[in-house]
Scaffold this active site. Structure first.
Site, PDB file in Angstrom:
ATOM      1  N   VAL A  11      68.720 -54.596  35.800  1.00 33.66           N
ATOM      2  CA  VAL A  11      69.340 -53.546  36.609  1.00 33.66           C
ATOM      3  C   VAL A  11      70.222 -54.142  37.708  1.00 33.66           C
ATOM      4  CG1 VAL A  11      68.835 -51.700  38.274  1.00 33.66           C
ATOM      5  CG2 VAL A  11      67.588 -51.808  36.115  1.00 33.66           C
ATOM      6  N   CYS A 273      60.458 -50.044  30.532  1.00 35.58           N
ATOM      7  CA  CYS A 273      60.401 -48.809  31.328  1.00 35.58           C
ATOM      8  C   CYS A 273      59.399 -47.774  30.821  1.00 35.58           C
ATOM      9  CB  CYS A 273      61.794 -48.194  31.410  1.00 35.58           C
ATOM     10  SG  CYS A 273      62.935 -49.241  32.321  1.00 35.58           S
ATOM     11  N   ARG A 341      60.183 -56.941  26.302  1.00 32.06           N
ATOM     12  CA  ARG A 341      58.999 -56.441  27.005  1.00 32.06           C
ATOM     13  C   ARG A 341      58.395 -55.267  26.228  1.00 32.06           C
ATOM     14  NH1 ARG A 341      61.646 -56.506  33.034  1.00 32.06           N
ATOM     15  NH2 ARG A 341      63.520 -55.976  31.857  1.00 32.06           N
TER      16      ARG A 341
HETATM   17  N1  NAD Z   1      65.539 -52.518  32.648  1.00 31.10           N
HETATM   18  C1  NAD Z   1      65.904 -51.245  32.584  1.00 31.10           C
HETATM   19  O1  NAD Z   1      66.421 -50.765  31.574  1.00 31.10           O
HETATM   20  C2  NAD Z   1      65.692 -50.336  33.773  1.00 31.10           C
HETATM   21  C3  NAD Z   1      66.355 -49.102  33.800  1.00 31.10           C
HETATM   22  C4  NAD Z   1      66.173 -48.285  34.903  1.00 31.10           C
HETATM   23  C5  NAD Z   1      65.305 -48.675  35.940  1.00 31.10           C
HETATM   24  N2  NAD Z   1      64.654 -49.869  35.858  1.00 31.10           N
HETATM   25  C6  NAD Z   1      63.797 -50.261  36.986  1.00 31.10           C
HETATM   26  O2  NAD Z   1      64.523 -51.183  37.804  1.00 31.10           O
HETATM   27  C7  NAD Z   1      63.621 -52.148  38.367  1.00 31.10           C
HETATM   28  C8  NAD Z   1      64.074 -53.553  37.984  1.00 31.10           C
HETATM   29  O3  NAD Z   1      63.975 -53.675  36.569  1.00 31.10           O
HETATM   30  P1  NAD Z   1      64.648 -54.881  35.764  1.00 31.10           P
HETATM   31  O4  NAD Z   1      64.472 -54.573  34.326  1.00 31.10           O
HETATM   32  O5  NAD Z   1      66.007 -55.150  36.311  1.00 31.10           O
HETATM   33  O6  NAD Z   1      63.664 -56.082  36.198  1.00 31.10           O
HETATM   34  P2  NAD Z   1      63.872 -57.641  35.953  1.00 31.10           P
HETATM   35  O7  NAD Z   1      62.508 -58.206  35.875  1.00 31.10           O
HETATM   36  O8  NAD Z   1      64.843 -57.857  34.834  1.00 31.10           O
HETATM   37  O9  NAD Z   1      64.583 -58.154  37.298  1.00 31.10           O
HETATM   38  C9  NAD Z   1      63.974 -58.231  38.543  1.00 31.10           C
HETATM   39  C10 NAD Z   1      64.567 -59.416  39.316  1.00 31.10           C
HETATM   40  O10 NAD Z   1      64.026 -59.417  40.639  1.00 31.10           O
HETATM   41  C11 NAD Z   1      63.855 -60.772  41.035  1.00 31.10           C
HETATM   42  N3  NAD Z   1      62.954 -60.842  42.179  1.00 31.10           N
HETATM   43  C12 NAD Z   1      61.607 -60.756  42.216  1.00 31.10           C
HETATM   44  N4  NAD Z   1      61.160 -60.861  43.495  1.00 31.10           N
HETATM   45  C13 NAD Z   1      62.260 -61.012  44.273  1.00 31.10           C
HETATM   46  C14 NAD Z   1      62.464 -61.174  45.668  1.00 31.10           C
HETATM   47  N5  NAD Z   1      61.444 -61.184  46.513  1.00 31.10           N
HETATM   48  N6  NAD Z   1      63.729 -61.314  46.122  1.00 31.10           N
HETATM   49  C15 NAD Z   1      64.785 -61.298  45.260  1.00 31.10           C
HETATM   50  N7  NAD Z   1      64.648 -61.153  43.934  1.00 31.10           N
HETATM   51  C16 NAD Z   1      63.406 -61.016  43.442  1.00 31.10           C
HETATM   52  C17 NAD Z   1      63.346 -61.449  39.784  1.00 31.10           C
HETATM   53  O11 NAD Z   1      63.508 -62.847  39.834  1.00 31.10           O
HETATM   54  C18 NAD Z   1      64.229 -60.774  38.714  1.00 31.10           C
HETATM   55  O12 NAD Z   1      65.424 -61.505  38.500  1.00 31.10           O
HETATM   56  C19 NAD Z   1      62.226 -51.766  37.870  1.00 31.10           C
HETATM   57  O13 NAD Z   1      61.628 -50.936  38.794  1.00 31.10           O
HETATM   58  C20 NAD Z   1      62.531 -50.989  36.594  1.00 31.10           C
HETATM   59  O14 NAD Z   1      61.514 -50.084  36.279  1.00 31.10           O
HETATM   60  C21 NAD Z   1      64.848 -50.725  34.806  1.00 31.10           C
END
Ligand code: NAD
Length: 450
Positions: A11, A273, A341
């Site tokens: 995201v 998700c 995932r």
């Molecule tokens: N993947 C999807 O399709 C999607 C769609 C809509 C909403 N979401 C939501 O968005 C959120 C993120 O999902 P994602 O799939 O991008 O997750 P992800 O695991 O791909 O990315 C999260 C990132 O955050 C980083 N991170 C962790 N702790 C940190 C910190 N303290 N400071 C800075 N960076 C840090 C991690 O290293 C990682 O790169 C979740 O809540 C998810 O439910 C995801």
């Protein structure tokens, strides 16, 4: 506008890149130094169609930057997006440690004289915006005896993300709707300006209170999970009654009230998700003494559905998979992503190998990620056809486009037996019959070759 995006995963990277694409100055922050180094050097870290091109363009034109330093990242930003993980905790509720950890850090960094909008883009339970605000104020108060003077110096907004992996850039650039939860007029103005270029065709930016915005995201994902699981149960019934789920799907999908999308049966939903969000909503409901009965059923149906093909495979091989070799096409939880995932393919791999079978898998993008998880437990093929060599049957777990019209003669020449178990109903049953396959799918009668 100057924007910081904290968390540069699926995201965060899409969000940051797309905001840079409309001319904003964006700094993406991540604690993963390897990721930040790669991105800073023009190496994309996820597979997402169309993303690399705009990522490279914005990097080159100096609108997109990456850092591991939160203070540096947010220093000049008017808007700070939180795109951090919210994985399920031990009890199934969303774990807010990443969000609240960064909020705590922000409390020490933010300055009273610069209004900032903190935007929660992660999927979070109702009430999280209040928790983020409280965490920032608390940490500011701890850092400075005067309370940090941050009251009124920032607003916390809920702006859930609805992008779909595989078409994330399109979804972000041309959203059906943008949901913004805020009661702060200054934040409302800034968010309206920020999203202006994305809704030029007239799709709405829907403003509401923070709690309703937070719940909207869970309601959207849970509703889609209900739709999928409902259709998977209809598919099970079709098999028992001798009906064809494809026909039923077309029959109901043409009803506008139902709609054509999300009616395809298969071996269950996965991804980062739906599974966690359905579970988290059930958990949040329980906390206010509400038993969300439909979603409990959805979770049960989906758990079973991931292994829906196993009884068919077992029956075909007389309950003896020892020494059998299976070609497995598709590992990602859905096509056009390398995200694995909760991918149903991983559950299939466990079930097959536990039964003594070997697996020769192919996926156009997800093999490196699967290798990290399963190691040498399975073999990885060089191509979809390479996976078939000496295999007793082909199993399809993800409907990548390249699997849709393969060279069937080649499949026949490489497989030991003309047997396909199709977990995504990719092929036409009549064609399979003509080609002489034993073909089993989801919610349609088996095609037998004997
Ligand atoms: N993947 C999807 O399709 C999607 C769609 C809509 C909403 N979401 C939501 O968005 C959120 C993120 O999902 P994602 O799939 O991008 O997750 P992800 O695991 O791909 O990315 C999260 C990132 O955050 C980083 N991170 C962790 N702790 C940190 C910190 N303290 N400071 C800075 N960076 C840090 C991690 O290293 C990682 O790169 C979740 O809540 C998810 O439910 C995801």
């Amino acid at each position: 506008m100057k924007i910081a995006v904290v968390g540069t995963g699926y995201v965060g990277l899409v969000t940051g890149t797309c905001f840079a694409e409309t001319g904003n100055q964006v700094i993406c922050v991540d604690i993963d130094k390897t990721k930040v180094d790669k991105l800073s050097n023009g190496q994309i870290t996820i597979y997402e169609p169309g993303l690399e091109k705009i990522f490279l363009r914005n990097l080159k034109e100096g609108r997109l930057h990456f850092t591991t330093n939160l203070a540096e990242g947010v220093k000049d930003a008017t808007i700070i997006f939180l795109a951090l993980p919210t994985p399920p905790g031990e009890d199934g509720s969303a774990d807010l440690k990443y969000i609240l950890g960064v909020s705590d850090e922000l409390g020490k960094i933010l300055k009273p004289n610069e209004f900032k909008v903190i935007v929660d883009k992660s999927t979070v339970p109702v009430g999280t915006a209040d928790k983020v605000k409280a965490a920032i104020l608390q940490s500011a108060a701890k850092a400075s005896p005067s309370g940090g003077g941050l009251v009124g110096a920032f607003a916390v907004v809920s702006n859930p993300e609805f992008l779909r992996e595989g078409v994330a850039v399109d979804d972000f650039m041309k959203p059906d709707r943008v949901v913004v939860g805020t009661s702060d007029e200054r934040a409302k103005k800034i968010m309206t300006e920020l999203y202006g270029p994305f809704v030029r065709s007239g799709n709405p930016v829907i403003f509401m209170d923070e709690k309703s915005a937070e719940l909207t995201k869970y309601a959207a994902n849970s509703f889609l999970a209900v739709k999928i699981s409902f259709m998977n149960e209809i598919a099970r019934l079709c098999e028992l009654l001798g009906a064809d789920v494809d026909m039923v799907r077309k029959g109901i999908g043409s009803d506008e009230r139902i709609g054509k999308r999300f009616l395809f049966p298969g071996i269950g939903y996965g991804g980062s998700c739906f599974p966690k969000d359905v579970q988290a909503l059930v958990k949040s409901s329980g906390e206010v003494n509400y038993d969300f009965e439909i979603l409990n059923a959805v979770m049960k149906v989906n758990e079973e559905q991931k292994l829906f093909l196993m009884p068919k495979i077992n029956a075909y091989f007389n309950n003896n998979l020892k020494g059998k070799r299976f070609a497995l096409w598709g590992l990602a939880f859905k096509p056009n992503t390398d995200d694995i995932r909760e991918a149903p393919a991983l559950y299939m791999i466990d079930a097959l190998t536990e039964a003594g079978a070997t697996v020769h898998a192919f996926d156009p993008e997800a093999m490196p990620n699967v290798k990290q998880v399963v190691g040498d437990k399975i073999d990885f093929a060089e191509s979809q056809y390479d996976a078939l060599v000496n295999a007793d049957a082909l199993i399809i777990a993800t409907e990548w486009s390249e699997f849709r019209t393969p060279e069937f003669e080649k499949i026949i020449s490489l497989l030991k037996n003309k047997v396909i178990f199709d977990g995504r109903n990719v092929y036409d049953a009549e064609q399979m019959k003509q080609l002489g396959f034993h073909y089993e799918s989801v919610g349609r009668s088996a095609v037998t070759n004997n």
